[in-house]
Design a protein around this motif. Structure first.
Motif, PDB file in Angstrom:
ATOM      1  N   HIS A  18       0.607  -1.232  -0.065  1.00 51.28           N
ATOM      2  CA  HIS A  18      -0.024  -0.132  -0.099  1.00 51.28           C
ATOM      3  C   HIS A  18       0.897   1.212  -0.012  1.00 51.28           C
ATOM      4  CE1 HIS A  18      -3.918  -1.999   0.182  1.00 51.28           C
ATOM      5  NE2 HIS A  18      -3.380  -2.912   0.764  1.00 51.28           N
ATOM      6  N   VAL A  19       2.025   1.212   0.251  1.00 49.65           N
ATOM      7  CA  VAL A  19       3.008   2.331   0.269  1.00 49.65           C
ATOM      8  C   VAL A  19       3.637   2.602  -1.236  1.00 49.65           C
ATOM      9  CG1 VAL A  19       5.355   3.330   1.121  1.00 49.65           C
ATOM     10  CG2 VAL A  19       3.481   2.700   2.908  1.00 49.65           C
ATOM     11  N   ILE A  20       4.128   1.191  -1.669  1.00 49.86           N
ATOM     12  CA  ILE A  20       4.979   1.313  -2.881  1.00 49.86           C
ATOM     13  C   ILE A  20       3.964   2.049  -4.048  1.00 49.86           C
ATOM     14  CG2 ILE A  20       4.190  -0.859  -4.020  1.00 49.86           C
ATOM     15  CD1 ILE A  20       7.260  -1.260  -3.896  1.00 49.86           C
ATOM     16  N   ARG A  21       2.681   2.020  -3.767  1.00 54.30           N
ATOM     17  CA  ARG A  21       1.882   2.529  -5.101  1.00 54.30           C
ATOM     18  C   ARG A  21       2.080   4.021  -4.932  1.00 54.30           C
ATOM     19  NH1 ARG A  21      -3.609  -0.648  -3.255  1.00 54.30           N
ATOM     20  NH2 ARG A  21      -3.220  -2.459  -4.549  1.00 54.30           N
ATOM     21  N   HIS A  22       2.241   4.533  -3.908  1.00 57.11           N
ATOM     22  CA  HIS A  22       2.546   6.183  -3.990  1.00 57.11           C
ATOM     23  C   HIS A  22       3.912   6.327  -4.132  1.00 57.11           C
ATOM     24  CE1 HIS A  22      -1.481   7.020  -2.195  1.00 57.11           C
ATOM     25  NE2 HIS A  22      -1.166   6.008  -1.217  1.00 57.11           N
ATOM     26  N   MET A  23       5.085   5.433  -3.912  1.00 58.92           N
ATOM     27  CA  MET A  23       6.337   5.780  -4.437  1.00 58.92           C
ATOM     28  C   MET A  23       6.458   5.567  -5.820  1.00 58.92           C
ATOM     29  SD  MET A  23       8.303   3.536  -1.500  1.00 58.92           S
ATOM     30  CE  MET A  23       8.589   4.254   0.024  1.00 58.92           C
ATOM     31  N   LYS A  24       5.637   4.682  -6.581  1.00 56.21           N
ATOM     32  CA  LYS A  24       5.712   4.428  -8.068  1.00 56.21           C
ATOM     33  C   LYS A  24       5.259   5.631  -8.585  1.00 56.21           C
ATOM     34  CE  LYS A  24       4.111   1.105 -11.462  1.00 56.21           C
ATOM     35  NZ  LYS A  24       3.445  -0.158 -11.704  1.00 56.21           N
ATOM     36  N   GLU A  25       4.187   6.215  -8.263  1.00 55.99           N
ATOM     37  CA  GLU A  25       3.785   7.492  -8.987  1.00 55.99           C
ATOM     38  C   GLU A  25       4.839   8.481  -8.853  1.00 55.99           C
ATOM     39  OE1 GLU A  25       0.349   8.691  -6.742  1.00 55.99           O
ATOM     40  OE2 GLU A  25      -1.033   7.278  -7.452  1.00 55.99           O
ATOM     41  N   ARG A  26       5.641   8.818  -7.713  1.00 59.95           N
ATOM     42  CA  ARG A  26       6.640   9.849  -7.976  1.00 59.95           C
ATOM     43  C   ARG A  26       8.050   9.173  -8.269  1.00 59.95           C
ATOM     44  NH1 ARG A  26       7.982  10.861  -2.816  1.00 59.95           N
ATOM     45  NH2 ARG A  26       8.899  12.736  -3.494  1.00 59.95           N
ATOM     46  N   TYR A  56      10.201   7.302  -6.813  1.00 62.80           N
ATOM     47  CA  TYR A  56      11.103   7.449  -5.846  1.00 62.80           C
ATOM     48  C   TYR A  56      10.667   6.674  -4.595  1.00 62.80           C
ATOM     49  CZ  TYR A  56      14.608   9.307  -2.327  1.00 62.80           C
ATOM     50  OH  TYR A  56      15.626   9.331  -1.543  1.00 62.80           O
ATOM     51  N   GLY A  57      11.479   5.871  -3.998  1.00 64.67           N
ATOM     52  CA  GLY A  57      11.258   5.249  -2.691  1.00 64.67           C
ATOM     53  C   GLY A  57      12.338   4.574  -1.924  1.00 64.67           C
ATOM     54  N   ARG A  58      12.225   4.521  -0.719  1.00 64.95           N
ATOM     55  CA  ARG A  58      13.410   3.734  -0.174  1.00 64.95           C
ATOM     56  C   ARG A  58      12.596   3.033   1.020  1.00 64.95           C
ATOM     57  NH1 ARG A  58      15.984   5.324  -3.561  1.00 64.95           N
ATOM     58  NH2 ARG A  58      17.661   6.790  -3.676  1.00 64.95           N
ATOM     59  N   ILE A  59      12.569   1.732   0.655  1.00 61.72           N
ATOM     60  CA  ILE A  59      11.898   0.624   1.671  1.00 61.72           C
ATOM     61  C   ILE A  59      13.211  -0.042   2.270  1.00 61.72           C
ATOM     62  CG2 ILE A  59      10.382  -1.342   1.795  1.00 61.72           C
ATOM     63  CD1 ILE A  59       8.788  -0.492  -0.689  1.00 61.72           C
ATOM     64  N   VAL A  60      13.059  -0.252   3.775  1.00 59.38           N
ATOM     65  CA  VAL A  60      13.824  -0.726   4.575  1.00 59.38           C
ATOM     66  C   VAL A  60      13.235  -1.840   5.534  1.00 59.38           C
ATOM     67  CG1 VAL A  60      15.720  -0.588   6.110  1.00 59.38           C
ATOM     68  CG2 VAL A  60      15.507   1.285   4.509  1.00 59.38           C
ATOM     69  N   ASN A  61      13.507  -3.153   5.322  1.00 53.22           N
ATOM     70  CA  ASN A  61      12.756  -4.287   6.147  1.00 53.22           C
ATOM     71  C   ASN A  61      13.657  -4.571   7.124  1.00 53.22           C
ATOM     72  OD1 ASN A  61      10.771  -4.208   4.425  1.00 53.22           O
ATOM     73  ND2 ASN A  61      11.508  -5.328   2.884  1.00 53.22           N
ATOM     74  N   GLY A  65      12.676   3.486  -9.588  1.00 50.17           N
ATOM     75  CA  GLY A  65      13.419   4.538  -8.601  1.00 50.17           C
ATOM     76  C   GLY A  65      13.250   4.168  -7.167  1.00 50.17           C
ATOM     77  N   ILE A  66      12.559   2.863  -7.014  1.00 51.59           N
ATOM     78  CA  ILE A  66      12.581   2.467  -5.678  1.00 51.59           C
ATOM     79  C   ILE A  66      13.342   1.331  -5.236  1.00 51.59           C
ATOM     80  CG2 ILE A  66      10.645   1.233  -4.114  1.00 51.59           C
ATOM     81  CD1 ILE A  66       8.504   2.304  -6.161  1.00 51.59           C
ATOM     82  N   THR A  67      14.082   1.563  -4.138  1.00 52.38           N
ATOM     83  CA  THR A  67      15.270   0.372  -3.809  1.00 52.38           C
ATOM     84  C   THR A  67      14.554  -0.173  -2.364  1.00 52.38           C
ATOM     85  OG1 THR A  67      16.428   2.227  -2.091  1.00 52.38           O
ATOM     86  CG2 THR A  67      17.281   1.927  -4.317  1.00 52.38           C
ATOM     87  N   PHE A 107      20.456   2.729   3.799  1.00 55.21           N
ATOM     88  CA  PHE A 107      19.302   2.326   3.010  1.00 55.21           C
ATOM     89  C   PHE A 107      18.156   3.209   2.826  1.00 55.21           C
ATOM     90  CE2 PHE A 107      20.684  -2.504   4.141  1.00 55.21           C
ATOM     91  CZ  PHE A 107      21.446  -2.660   2.779  1.00 55.21           C
ATOM     92  N   ALA A 108      17.735   4.036   3.891  1.00 46.51           N
ATOM     93  CA  ALA A 108      16.783   5.152   3.706  1.00 46.51           C
ATOM     94  C   ALA A 108      17.390   6.462   3.227  1.00 46.51           C
ATOM     95  CB  ALA A 108      16.463   5.634   5.178  1.00 46.51           C
ATOM     96  N   SER A 109      18.416   6.637   2.709  1.00 46.89           N
ATOM     97  CA  SER A 109      19.067   7.680   2.178  1.00 46.89           C
ATOM     98  C   SER A 109      19.367   7.898   0.761  1.00 46.89           C
ATOM     99  CB  SER A 109      20.514   8.299   2.755  1.00 46.89           C
ATOM    100  OG  SER A 109      21.324   7.174   2.651  1.00 46.89           O
ATOM    101  N   ASP A 110      19.784   8.638   0.172  1.00 50.31           N
ATOM    102  CA  ASP A 110      20.219   8.748  -1.382  1.00 50.31           C
ATOM    103  C   ASP A 110      21.428   8.100  -1.604  1.00 50.31           C
ATOM    104  OD1 ASP A 110      17.698  10.014  -2.223  1.00 50.31           O
ATOM    105  OD2 ASP A 110      18.663  11.986  -2.176  1.00 50.31           O
ATOM    106  N   ALA A 111      22.364   7.803  -0.523  1.00 48.53           N
ATOM    107  CA  ALA A 111      23.591   7.126  -0.482  1.00 48.53           C
ATOM    108  C   ALA A 111      23.521   5.673  -1.089  1.00 48.53           C
ATOM    109  CB  ALA A 111      24.313   7.052   0.768  1.00 48.53           C
TER     110      ALA A 111
END
Length: 257
Positions: A129-137, A139-144, A184-186, A235-239
Motif C-alpha cells: 500500500h506504500v509502494i503505489r505512492h512511491m511508484k507514482e513519484r 522514488y522510494g526507499r523501503i527498509v525491512n 526508482g524504488i530501492t 538504506f533510507a538515504s540517497d546514498a
C-alpha cells in the motif's frame, strides 16, 4: 559535495515504533531531517514516543498512528492518513515484529500464524500500500527489518516460526527490489543479531543466554543501542541509490562463522 545522508524534506513511516529499536529508528530519521509517522498497535506508547521525539526535534512533524500490520484495512487507513498529513511517502521502514520460542512439535498453528502474519505478511501489506505512492513519484526507499535468524538457525532456542518469517523477509526484499528498481524504488533489509528490546530482554538477555551468545559471537557481545542506525540510514538515504535487494547483517560477525 552534497550530504547523501541528509533526509531534510523527506517523509517516513516506521512500523513497530512504540518501543525498542523502532523508537531508535524514528529518532534517527528525525535527527537526519525527516518527518515521521510512527505506527504500532499500542497508541498510548506511540503517543509518548511522538512527544519525546517532538520535544527533542520541535521542527519535525511526528505523528502517531495506531495500526496492526496484520490487518490490511488498518494499513490502508494508516497510509491514507500519512498521505493526508504529508502528501508523500519517501521512506518505509518495516520494523514490526514478534517472536515465539517453542519446539516445533509443540508449536500451535495459531502461534505459527501470529508470527508469520506480523513478521512477514505485515511487510507484504505495508509495502503493497506504500509502494503505489512511491511508484507514482518514481522514488522510494523501503527498509525491512529481517534478522540473522533468517539466514542461520539456533540450536539452543527454538525459533522456527521466526526463522521462517525472517527468511521470507530476506527473499521478499529481493523479489520486490527486482520488480521496482526501474521505478526508482530501492528495497533493502537489515539483519540484526542480538539487541535489547521488549522481545529479547527477559529471555535472550538472561545470564545463561547472554553467556552462550557472547561465547559464539566474534565480537563477544550483543549490539548496543544505536548500532543499527548507520545501516538503516544508508538504506533510507540517497546514498543507496544504486543498492537494492540487499540484506546487511549487523551482527557482530555472527553470520560469518
Amino acid at each position: 559535495m552534497n550530504n547523501l545522508f541528509d533526509l531534510t524534506g523527506k517523509t517516513a513511516i516506521v512500523s513497530g515504533a512504540s518501543s525498542g529499536i523502532g523508537v531508535e529508528f524514528a529518532e534517527m530519521l528525525a535527527d537526519q531531517g525527516a518527518d515521521v509517522a510512527i505506527l504500532a498497535r499500542r497508541y498510548d506508547k506511540l503517543k509518548a514516543v511522538a512527544e519525546k521525539i517532538t520535544a527533542k526535534y520541535p521542527e519535525r512533524r511526528i505523528i502517531p498512528i495506531e495500526c496492526d500490520v496484520t490487518k490490511e484495512n488498518q494499513i490502508i487507513a494508516a497510509v491514507q492518513k500519512v498521505m493526508a498529513e504529508f502528501g508523500k511517502i519517501d521512506i518505509l521502514l518495516n520494523n514490526a515484529g514478534i517472536v515465539d520460542s517453542v519446539p516445533i512439535e509443540a508449536l500451535e498453528e495459531e502461534a505459527w500464524d501470529r508470527v508469520l502474519d506480523t513478521d512477514l505478511k505485515g511487510v507484504f501489506l505495508m509495502s503493497k500500500h506504500v509502494i503505489r505512492h512511491m511508484k507514482e513519484r518514481k522514488y522510494g526507499r523501503i527498509v525491512n527489518t529481517a534478522s540473522m535468524l533468517g539466514l542461520t538457525a539456533s540450536a539452543s532456542i527454538p525459533t522456527h516460526s521466526y526463522n521462517a518469517a525472517k527468511g521470507g523477509v530476506i527473499h521478499l526484499t529481493r523479489g520486490v527490489a527486482a520488480t521496482y528498481a526501474k521505478h526508482g524504488i530501492t528495497v533493502n533489509a537489515i539483519g540484526p543479531s542480538l539487541f535489547k528490546s521488549e522481545m529479547t530482554e527477559n529471555t535472550l538477555f538472561s545470564e545463561q543466554a547472554l553467556k552462550m551468545y557472547n561465547a559464539v559471537c566474534p565480537m563477544g557481545r550483543p549490539g548496543n543501542p544505536g548500532e543499527l542506525n548507520g545501516a538503516v540510514l544508508y538504506f533510507a538515504s540517497d546514498a543507496c541509490s544504486y543498492t537494492t535487494g540487499q540484506t546487511l547483517f549487523v551482527d557482530g560477525g555472527w553470520t560469518i562463522i
